[in-house]
Design an enzyme around this catalytic site. Sequence first.
Site, PDB file in Angstrom:
ATOM      1  N   ALA A 186      44.269  41.126  39.210  1.00 37.52           N
ATOM      2  CA  ALA A 186      43.444  40.162  38.470  1.00 37.52           C
ATOM      3  C   ALA A 186      43.305  38.925  39.336  1.00 37.52           C
ATOM      4  O   ALA A 186      44.125  38.016  39.284  1.00 37.52           O
ATOM      5  CB  ALA A 186      44.088  39.834  37.142  1.00 37.52           C
TER       6      ALA A 186
ATOM      7  N   TYR B 227      38.609  37.529  37.415  1.00 35.97           N
ATOM      8  CA  TYR B 227      39.029  38.757  36.729  1.00 35.97           C
ATOM      9  C   TYR B 227      40.282  38.583  35.880  1.00 35.97           C
ATOM     10  O   TYR B 227      40.660  39.498  35.155  1.00 35.97           O
ATOM     11  CB  TYR B 227      39.217  39.895  37.743  1.00 35.97           C
ATOM     12  CG  TYR B 227      37.907  40.560  38.121  1.00 35.97           C
ATOM     13  CD1 TYR B 227      36.900  39.845  38.757  1.00 35.97           C
ATOM     14  CD2 TYR B 227      37.668  41.906  37.848  1.00 35.97           C
ATOM     15  CE1 TYR B 227      35.694  40.442  39.104  1.00 35.97           C
ATOM     16  CE2 TYR B 227      36.475  42.519  38.195  1.00 35.97           C
ATOM     17  CZ  TYR B 227      35.494  41.779  38.822  1.00 35.97           C
ATOM     18  OH  TYR B 227      34.304  42.384  39.158  1.00 35.97           O
TER      19      TYR B 227
ATOM     20  N   ASP C  13      41.825  49.632  37.597  1.00 28.51           N
ATOM     21  CA  ASP C  13      41.005  48.423  37.555  1.00 28.51           C
ATOM     22  C   ASP C  13      41.424  47.604  36.344  1.00 28.51           C
ATOM     23  O   ASP C  13      41.890  48.164  35.345  1.00 28.51           O
ATOM     24  CB  ASP C  13      39.527  48.805  37.371  1.00 28.51           C
ATOM     25  CG  ASP C  13      38.788  48.965  38.683  1.00 28.51           C
ATOM     26  OD1 ASP C  13      39.452  49.114  39.727  1.00 28.51           O
ATOM     27  OD2 ASP C  13      37.535  48.946  38.667  1.00 28.51           O
ATOM     28  N   VAL C  14      41.148  46.293  36.378  1.00 29.90           N
ATOM     29  CA  VAL C  14      41.527  45.447  35.242  1.00 29.90           C
ATOM     30  C   VAL C  14      40.378  45.288  34.240  1.00 29.90           C
ATOM     31  O   VAL C  14      40.608  44.961  33.079  1.00 29.90           O
ATOM     32  CB  VAL C  14      42.014  44.062  35.737  1.00 29.90           C
ATOM     33  CG1 VAL C  14      40.852  43.215  36.264  1.00 29.90           C
ATOM     34  CG2 VAL C  14      42.777  43.341  34.662  1.00 29.90           C
ATOM     35  N   ASP C  15      39.147  45.575  34.685  1.00 24.53           N
ATOM     36  CA  ASP C  15      37.998  45.384  33.780  1.00 24.53           C
ATOM     37  C   ASP C  15      37.842  46.613  32.887  1.00 24.53           C
ATOM     38  O   ASP C  15      36.789  47.245  32.829  1.00 24.53           O
ATOM     39  CB  ASP C  15      36.713  45.103  34.565  1.00 24.53           C
ATOM     40  CG  ASP C  15      36.414  46.158  35.618  1.00 24.53           C
ATOM     41  OD1 ASP C  15      37.346  46.907  35.986  1.00 24.53           O
ATOM     42  OD2 ASP C  15      35.252  46.243  36.056  1.00 24.53           O
TER      43      ASP C  15
ATOM     44  N   GLU D 151      37.016  53.335  47.462  1.00 20.09           N
ATOM     45  CA  GLU D 151      36.772  54.612  46.757  1.00 20.09           C
ATOM     46  C   GLU D 151      36.383  55.723  47.733  1.00 20.09           C
ATOM     47  O   GLU D 151      36.780  56.880  47.569  1.00 20.09           O
ATOM     48  CB  GLU D 151      35.678  54.418  45.708  1.00 20.09           C
ATOM     49  CG  GLU D 151      35.454  55.608  44.812  1.00 20.09           C
ATOM     50  CD  GLU D 151      34.514  55.286  43.657  1.00 20.09           C
ATOM     51  OE1 GLU D 151      35.008  54.930  42.573  1.00 20.09           O
ATOM     52  OE2 GLU D 151      33.283  55.356  43.854  1.00 20.09           O
TER      53      GLU D 151
HETATM   54  C1  5GW Z   1      34.835  42.400  42.337  1.00 19.26           C
HETATM   55  C2  5GW Z   1      33.516  42.374  42.741  1.00 19.26           C
HETATM   56  C3  5GW Z   1      32.942  41.249  43.307  1.00 19.26           C
HETATM   57  C4  5GW Z   1      33.712  40.122  43.462  1.00 19.26           C
HETATM   58  C5  5GW Z   1      35.027  40.143  43.054  1.00 19.26           C
HETATM   59  C6  5GW Z   1      35.601  41.260  42.493  1.00 19.26           C
HETATM   60  C7  5GW Z   1      36.974  41.267  42.063  1.00 19.26           C
HETATM   61  C8  5GW Z   1      37.692  42.449  41.844  1.00 19.26           C
HETATM   62  C9  5GW Z   1      37.614  40.035  41.786  1.00 19.26           C
HETATM   63  O1  5GW Z   1      37.060  38.924  41.934  1.00 19.26           O
HETATM   64  N1  5GW Z   1      38.893  40.038  41.317  1.00 19.26           N
HETATM   65  C10 5GW Z   1      39.562  41.209  41.118  1.00 19.26           C
HETATM   66  O2  5GW Z   1      40.716  41.142  40.667  1.00 19.26           O
HETATM   67  N2  5GW Z   1      38.984  42.409  41.408  1.00 19.26           N
HETATM   68  C11 5GW Z   1      39.794  43.621  41.211  1.00 19.26           C
HETATM   69  O3  5GW Z   1      39.180  44.732  41.862  1.00 19.26           O
HETATM   70  C12 5GW Z   1      39.887  43.967  39.734  1.00 19.26           C
HETATM   71  O4  5GW Z   1      41.104  44.600  39.466  1.00 19.26           O
HETATM   72  C13 5GW Z   1      38.745  44.927  39.580  1.00 19.26           C
HETATM   73  O5  5GW Z   1      38.875  45.733  38.424  1.00 19.26           O
HETATM   74  C14 5GW Z   1      38.825  45.705  40.874  1.00 19.26           C
HETATM   75  C15 5GW Z   1      37.548  46.432  41.300  1.00 19.26           C
HETATM   76  O6  5GW Z   1      36.418  45.592  41.180  1.00 19.26           O
HETATM   77  P1  5GW Z   1      35.319  45.872  40.066  1.00 19.26           P
HETATM   78  O7  5GW Z   1      36.013  46.245  38.790  1.00 19.26           O
HETATM   79  O8  5GW Z   1      34.405  44.710  39.961  1.00 19.26           O
HETATM   80  O9  5GW Z   1      34.564  47.107  40.649  1.00 19.26           O
HETATM   81  P2  5GW Z   1      33.635  48.109  39.808  1.00 19.26           P
HETATM   82  O10 5GW Z   1      33.216  49.157  40.788  1.00 19.26           O
HETATM   83  O11 5GW Z   1      34.480  48.700  38.701  1.00 19.26           O
HETATM   84  O12 5GW Z   1      32.491  47.308  39.240  1.00 19.26           O
HETATM   85 MN    MN Z   2      36.039  48.010  37.580  1.00 20.22          MN
END
Ligand code: 5GW
Ligand code: MN
Length: 362
Positions: free
Chosen positions: A132, A136, A221-223, A313
């Site tokens: 996070a 995030y 992932d955290v989202d 990935e």
């Molecule tokens: C991700 C994309 C663009 C800019 C920043 C980030 C980002 C990802 C961030 O600012 N902070 C962060 O903790 N992450 C971590 O990477 C989260 O755990 C996130 O779930 C993981 C992967 O990024 P996601 O979730 O945006 O990627 P997608 O492919 O699921 O959209």
């Molecule tokens: Mn994600």
Amino acid sequence: MRTLQSCMGCQYRKLLGLLLFYIIASVISWHLIKLISRMALYGECPVNATWVREISELLERPSCNLDEPQKNKMLAHCKITMDPNSQTVRMMRSLPVLTPWLAPIIWEGTFDTKLLNSQFKPDLQVGLTVFAVKKYVQFLQNFLLSAEEHFMVGRKVHYYIFTDQPKKIPTIPLHHGRSAHILEIPAHQPWQEISMYRMEALSMMAKHRFYNEVQYLVCVDVDMVFNDHVGVEILGELVATLHPGYFTMPRYSLPYEHRPSSLAYISPAEGDFYYMGAIFAGTVAQIYQLTYACNRAIIADKSKGIEAVWHDESHLNRYLVRHKPTKVLSPEYMWDVYMLHGDLLKKKRFLAVTKDHEEIRS
Ligand code: 5GW
Ligand code: MN
């Protein structure tokens, strides 16, 4: 003589009756077979109608930024691919429960939770790692609350939260035997860096800390939010998850890294499934090997000025070509409401949170 004639007449009648019976029986069974095979192929629901509704809903969402011609094009495409009589749809609807190397693919109905729970010791410790960084951190609250409700219920869980802002981590009441550990890391600049940096951080921590504390690691992932039961059925030596966007797709269309100059390259002759980077799991030793190898490949690519098409990935997928997962999770364990064919899943256990990409990444 008379009795002989009447007897012959009765023989004919019997024969005629039998013939009629066979004709009627075979007509009925032909229709029954057709009906059963239709149900097996398409399920009992009118899939066409379900899919059309799903797609229309997706296209009508405010967040859908397709213009009218694009929407029409998509609908036309779907009409072709969704024809339930087409070969593609027939193939798609037979969901695999075993990989070609005989690893189980975990779907609702393929496992017995009670039996599996009896096979793991009560003092089993599972680590759930999550990053996070920057904006995030806002996902953590719901992520952790949902994990307390659905993830490894009744088991000892260590949440490992990698963050650049320890002070912003919410305090959630945790069930007995469960604990949260905050691991401070620097905020990396470009987003791919954060995503890819996970491999480095995980390999370091697996080597130096996780070994002592847990037997299995689940890296996510955290989202995301847990939405239904996720238990010991996901544990194994090396566990990968089918990407919800590609589990119905033929191999040639999978978005592997196609440039031989990258170490994530997968040739047209290779590859089994397309796995999602947002959830993988395994023993600490296996996760160490995986994250170490992926990080090495990412660094080597970087030194040549190459970045794999889907970042970490792509490297994960490359690693899993050589090191076949011992267990594969179905998209029940990684679902996104924007994906098609949700009607094929009995449960949606782990859901992506819809986010405003530009806002969250700024
Ligand atoms: C991700 C994309 C663009 C800019 C920043 C980030 C980002 C990802 C961030 O600012 N902070 C962060 O903790 N992450 C971590 O990477 C989260 O755990 C996130 O779930 C993981 C992967 O990024 P996601 O979730 O945006 O990627 P997608 O492919 O699921 O959209
Ligand atoms: Mn994600």
